[in-house]
Design a protein around this motif. Structure first.
Motif, PDB file in Angstrom:
ATOM      1  N   GLY A  53      11.402  -4.046 -13.889  1.00  0.00           N
ATOM      2  CA  GLY A  53      10.102  -4.688 -13.836  1.00  0.00           C
ATOM      3  C   GLY A  53       9.193  -3.988 -12.846  1.00  0.00           C
ATOM      4  O   GLY A  53       9.461  -3.965 -11.642  1.00  0.00           O
ATOM      5  N   LEU A  54       8.114  -3.383 -13.320  1.00  0.00           N
ATOM      6  CA  LEU A  54       7.229  -2.587 -12.475  1.00  0.00           C
ATOM      7  C   LEU A  54       6.192  -3.473 -11.785  1.00  0.00           C
ATOM      8  O   LEU A  54       5.448  -4.202 -12.443  1.00  0.00           O
ATOM      9  N   ILE A  55       6.157  -3.383 -10.465  1.00  0.00           N
ATOM     10  CA  ILE A  55       5.170  -4.113  -9.668  1.00  0.00           C
ATOM     11  C   ILE A  55       4.337  -3.095  -8.900  1.00  0.00           C
ATOM     12  O   ILE A  55       4.835  -2.427  -7.989  1.00  0.00           O
ATOM     13  N   GLU A  56       3.075  -2.959  -9.272  1.00  0.00           N
ATOM     14  CA  GLU A  56       2.148  -2.027  -8.600  1.00  0.00           C
ATOM     15  C   GLU A  56       1.495  -2.798  -7.458  1.00  0.00           C
ATOM     16  O   GLU A  56       0.504  -3.491  -7.652  1.00  0.00           O
ATOM     17  N   ILE A  57       2.056  -2.678  -6.267  1.00  0.00           N
ATOM     18  CA  ILE A  57       1.715  -3.613  -5.201  1.00  0.00           C
ATOM     19  C   ILE A  57       0.436  -3.257  -4.450  1.00  0.00           C
ATOM     20  O   ILE A  57      -0.151  -4.114  -3.784  1.00  0.00           O
ATOM     21  N   SER A  58      -0.019  -2.014  -4.538  1.00  0.00           N
ATOM     22  CA  SER A  58      -1.247  -1.626  -3.834  1.00  0.00           C
ATOM     23  C   SER A  58      -1.763  -0.306  -4.383  1.00  0.00           C
ATOM     24  O   SER A  58      -0.979   0.584  -4.722  1.00  0.00           O
ATOM     25  N   ASN A  59      -3.096  -0.179  -4.457  1.00  0.00           N
ATOM     26  CA  ASN A  59      -3.678   1.111  -4.844  1.00  0.00           C
ATOM     27  C   ASN A  59      -4.392   1.788  -3.684  1.00  0.00           C
ATOM     28  O   ASN A  59      -5.163   2.736  -3.882  1.00  0.00           O
ATOM     29  N   LEU A  60      -4.143   1.314  -2.459  1.00  0.00           N
ATOM     30  CA  LEU A  60      -4.636   2.032  -1.288  1.00  0.00           C
ATOM     31  C   LEU A  60      -3.810   3.301  -1.118  1.00  0.00           C
ATOM     32  O   LEU A  60      -2.578   3.262  -1.222  1.00  0.00           O
ATOM     33  N   ARG A  79     -10.135  -1.480  -4.577  1.00  0.00           N
ATOM     34  CA  ARG A  79      -8.851  -1.401  -3.885  1.00  0.00           C
ATOM     35  C   ARG A  79      -8.252  -2.801  -3.703  1.00  0.00           C
ATOM     36  O   ARG A  79      -8.972  -3.789  -3.540  1.00  0.00           O
ATOM     37  N   TYR A  80      -6.914  -2.858  -3.697  1.00  0.00           N
ATOM     38  CA  TYR A  80      -6.229  -4.139  -3.534  1.00  0.00           C
ATOM     39  C   TYR A  80      -4.849  -3.905  -2.931  1.00  0.00           C
ATOM     40  O   TYR A  80      -4.279  -2.824  -3.020  1.00  0.00           O
ATOM     41  N   THR A  81      -4.300  -4.940  -2.337  1.00  0.00           N
ATOM     42  CA  THR A  81      -2.894  -4.997  -1.932  1.00  0.00           C
ATOM     43  C   THR A  81      -2.404  -6.407  -2.206  1.00  0.00           C
ATOM     44  O   THR A  81      -3.021  -7.381  -1.761  1.00  0.00           O
ATOM     45  N   LEU A  82      -1.311  -6.511  -2.953  1.00  0.00           N
ATOM     46  CA  LEU A  82      -0.748  -7.828  -3.233  1.00  0.00           C
ATOM     47  C   LEU A  82      -0.150  -8.420  -1.967  1.00  0.00           C
ATOM     48  O   LEU A  82       0.324  -7.702  -1.089  1.00  0.00           O
ATOM     49  N   SER A  83      -0.135  -9.728  -1.880  1.00  0.00           N
ATOM     50  CA  SER A  83       0.499 -10.403  -0.755  1.00  0.00           C
ATOM     51  C   SER A  83       2.008 -10.429  -0.976  1.00  0.00           C
ATOM     52  O   SER A  83       2.508 -10.212  -2.085  1.00  0.00           O
ATOM     53  N   GLN A  84       2.742 -10.731   0.086  1.00  0.00           N
ATOM     54  CA  GLN A  84       4.196 -10.856  -0.038  1.00  0.00           C
ATOM     55  C   GLN A  84       4.554 -11.951  -1.042  1.00  0.00           C
ATOM     56  O   GLN A  84       5.484 -11.772  -1.847  1.00  0.00           O
ATOM     57  N   GLY A 100      17.516  -7.335 -13.856  1.00  0.00           N
ATOM     58  CA  GLY A 100      18.516  -6.646 -13.040  1.00  0.00           C
ATOM     59  C   GLY A 100      17.917  -5.802 -11.939  1.00  0.00           C
ATOM     60  O   GLY A 100      18.496  -5.682 -10.857  1.00  0.00           O
ATOM     61  N   SER A 101      16.763  -5.183 -12.199  1.00  0.00           N
ATOM     62  CA  SER A 101      16.118  -4.320 -11.212  1.00  0.00           C
ATOM     63  C   SER A 101      14.603  -4.416 -11.347  1.00  0.00           C
ATOM     64  O   SER A 101      14.077  -4.723 -12.417  1.00  0.00           O
ATOM     65  N   ILE A 102      13.939  -4.130 -10.249  1.00  0.00           N
ATOM     66  CA  ILE A 102      12.489  -3.994 -10.256  1.00  0.00           C
ATOM     67  C   ILE A 102      12.126  -2.645  -9.653  1.00  0.00           C
ATOM     68  O   ILE A 102      12.938  -2.010  -8.970  1.00  0.00           O
ATOM     69  N   ALA A 103      10.906  -2.209  -9.928  1.00  0.00           N
ATOM     70  CA  ALA A 103      10.374  -0.979  -9.341  1.00  0.00           C
ATOM     71  C   ALA A 103       9.096  -1.320  -8.600  1.00  0.00           C
ATOM     72  O   ALA A 103       8.184  -1.935  -9.173  1.00  0.00           O
ATOM     73  N   ILE A 104       9.039  -0.957  -7.332  1.00  0.00           N
ATOM     74  CA  ILE A 104       7.883  -1.242  -6.491  1.00  0.00           C
ATOM     75  C   ILE A 104       7.129   0.062  -6.262  1.00  0.00           C
ATOM     76  O   ILE A 104       7.664   1.016  -5.698  1.00  0.00           O
ATOM     77  N   GLN A 105       5.882   0.094  -6.713  1.00  0.00           N
ATOM     78  CA  GLN A 105       5.076   1.312  -6.667  1.00  0.00           C
ATOM     79  C   GLN A 105       3.769   1.035  -5.949  1.00  0.00           C
ATOM     80  O   GLN A 105       3.219  -0.059  -6.031  1.00  0.00           O
ATOM     81  N   ALA A 106       3.274   2.045  -5.229  1.00  0.00           N
ATOM     82  CA  ALA A 106       1.999   1.899  -4.519  1.00  0.00           C
ATOM     83  C   ALA A 106       1.459   3.275  -4.179  1.00  0.00           C
ATOM     84  O   ALA A 106       2.160   4.296  -4.293  1.00  0.00           O
ATOM     85  N   GLY A 107       0.208   3.296  -3.743  1.00  0.00           N
ATOM     86  CA  GLY A 107      -0.337   4.513  -3.163  1.00  0.00           C
ATOM     87  C   GLY A 107       0.417   4.858  -1.886  1.00  0.00           C
ATOM     88  O   GLY A 107       1.168   4.039  -1.342  1.00  0.00           O
ATOM     89  N   GLU A 108       0.199   6.062  -1.404  1.00  0.00           N
ATOM     90  CA  GLU A 108       0.990   6.552  -0.270  1.00  0.00           C
ATOM     91  C   GLU A 108       0.337   6.207   1.068  1.00  0.00           C
ATOM     92  O   GLU A 108      -0.823   6.534   1.315  1.00  0.00           O
TER      93      GLU A 108
END
Length: 370
Positions: A53-60, A79-84, A100-108
């Motif tokens: 499950g892909l969660i794009e948590i921030s584009n900063l 721009r956004y950042t998801l909360s916890q 079973g698994s998730i993928a956490i992706q964001a800008g660097e």
């Protein structure tokens, strides 16, 4: 050179032979390649297709990679950042669905505030997703860019799940000239390929299943570059591969350089997936969202060419359109119904089934761990 049927029966290939396999275009030839890659996937990885499950948590993002739509110089993107709490809600939904698994992706980013935030998020997910089906909690794949060994170790400890701990850090190209063209604004080398390789080594030292990958169809990229990419995957001893077609982004600054025509780009991408499967038989290979963007149903085609991982987007709907790494990205306007359709389509592929309630770790990693 040997006949195609002889080449496909081999387990080792020269660079010339790999280049030939990547160059196939005749329908009967690409079908033979596809069928062999599908068979090898079944023999080595089994019938399961695993969902992350892909969660794009921030584009900063602090980087200015020229191909990317969320690069720091793009001032048009919101721009956004998801909360916890938002991230945890997504993780719990994936857990409920049996991913079973998730993928956490964001800008660097590398600031301490961000590092601590990721630590806290990982601890919260681990605590909330431990049960009989997942005694160590959800598997976690992080894709958060180059960090120090210390940061990788901190995040690994926070995740609390050493058997389901993965990190995807793509090289995008093993050709230093292409790498520099992608990651450096004129006159400034913001990223260095050697640093990327060092980070991949640090990830191995920190205990992650190590993932990397490239873009296919880059401006000025040759088949020889892809052959070298394959050799690089072997040198890295990659446990998982995430790669897809290069698609231009109007948020970047490479639009004038163009992109390959649709049909040859799609076939070259599928060929690269298939040859990667033949070379790295025990690796997890993801069917990228970019494939779906290039061709509706592209991820399903990727599965028939050797992919065994799909990453449905479970990011909250409100922020999806702000995470546009490239133009017209698939999955930004669809929700749970589309993800259910993907799951049904996977189950409909003869010889494939959803691998639910399991980590789906790479066989290469399992063998390395004994």
């Amino acid at each position: 050179m040997s006949t195609l049927s002889t080449l496909l029966a081999q387990t080792q290939w020269t660079d010339e032979e790999r280049r030939y396999l990547l160059s196939l275009t005749k329908p009967e030839d690409v079908e033979a390649l596809r069928a062999r890659a599908f068979s090898v996937t079944t023999e080595t990885m089994g019938p399961n297709v695993y969902l992350r499950g892909l969660i794009e948590i921030s584009n900063l993002c602090t980087a200015n990679c020229r191909y990317c739509g969320i690069r720091k110089s793009n001032h048009e993107v919101e721009r956004y950042t998801l909360s916890q709490d938002q991230i945890l809600a997504c993780a719990l939904e994936a857990h409920r669905l049996g991913y079973g698994s998730i993928a956490i992706q964001a800008g660097e980013r590398r600031d301490e505030k961000w590092v601590r935030f990721i630590e806290d998020v990982l601890k919260a997910i681990h605590a909330a997703t431990q049960d009989e089906a997942h005694p160590h909690g959800l598997g976690i794949t992080l894709s958060l860019g180059e960090q120090t060994l210390e940061v990788y170790e901190r995040w690994a400890a926070a995740a609390g799940n050493p058997e389901g701990l993965r990190y995807l850090l793509r090289i995008e190209s093993s050709n230093p000239t292409l790498f520099n063209a992608l990651h450096s604004t004129p006159g400034k080398y913001e990223k260095v390929l050697e640093h990327r390789y060092r980070a991949l080594q640090d990830l191995r030292r920190a205990g992650y299943q190590v993932g990397t990958g490239v873009m296919i169809g880059l401006p000025n990229q040759t088949l020889d570059d892809l052959v070298h990419d394959l050799r690089t995957f072997e040198t890295i001893d990659a446990d998982m591969i995430g790669m897809g077609p290069y698609i231009t982004s109007h948020g970047g600054d490479m639009v004038e350089e163009g992109m390959m025509a649709h049909d040859p780009l799609l076939q070259r991408t599928l060929n690269m997936i298939a040859v990667t499967r033949l070379v790295l038989t025990g690796a997890n290979i993801a069917a990228a969202t970019a494939l779906e963007t290039l061709e509706p149903g592209g991820r399903l085609k990727g599965i028939t060419y050797g992919c065994n991982v799909v990453m449905p987007n479970i990011t909250p709907q409100l922020t999806r359109t702000s995470y546009q790494l490239y133009d017209n990205k698939s999955g930004t306007e669809v929700g749970s119904e589309a993800n259910r359709a993907i799951e049904a389509a996977i189950n409909a592929i003869p010889g494939r089934q959803l691998g639910l309630f399991t980590l789906g770790s790479a066989k290469r990693w399992c063998a390395r761990q004994g």
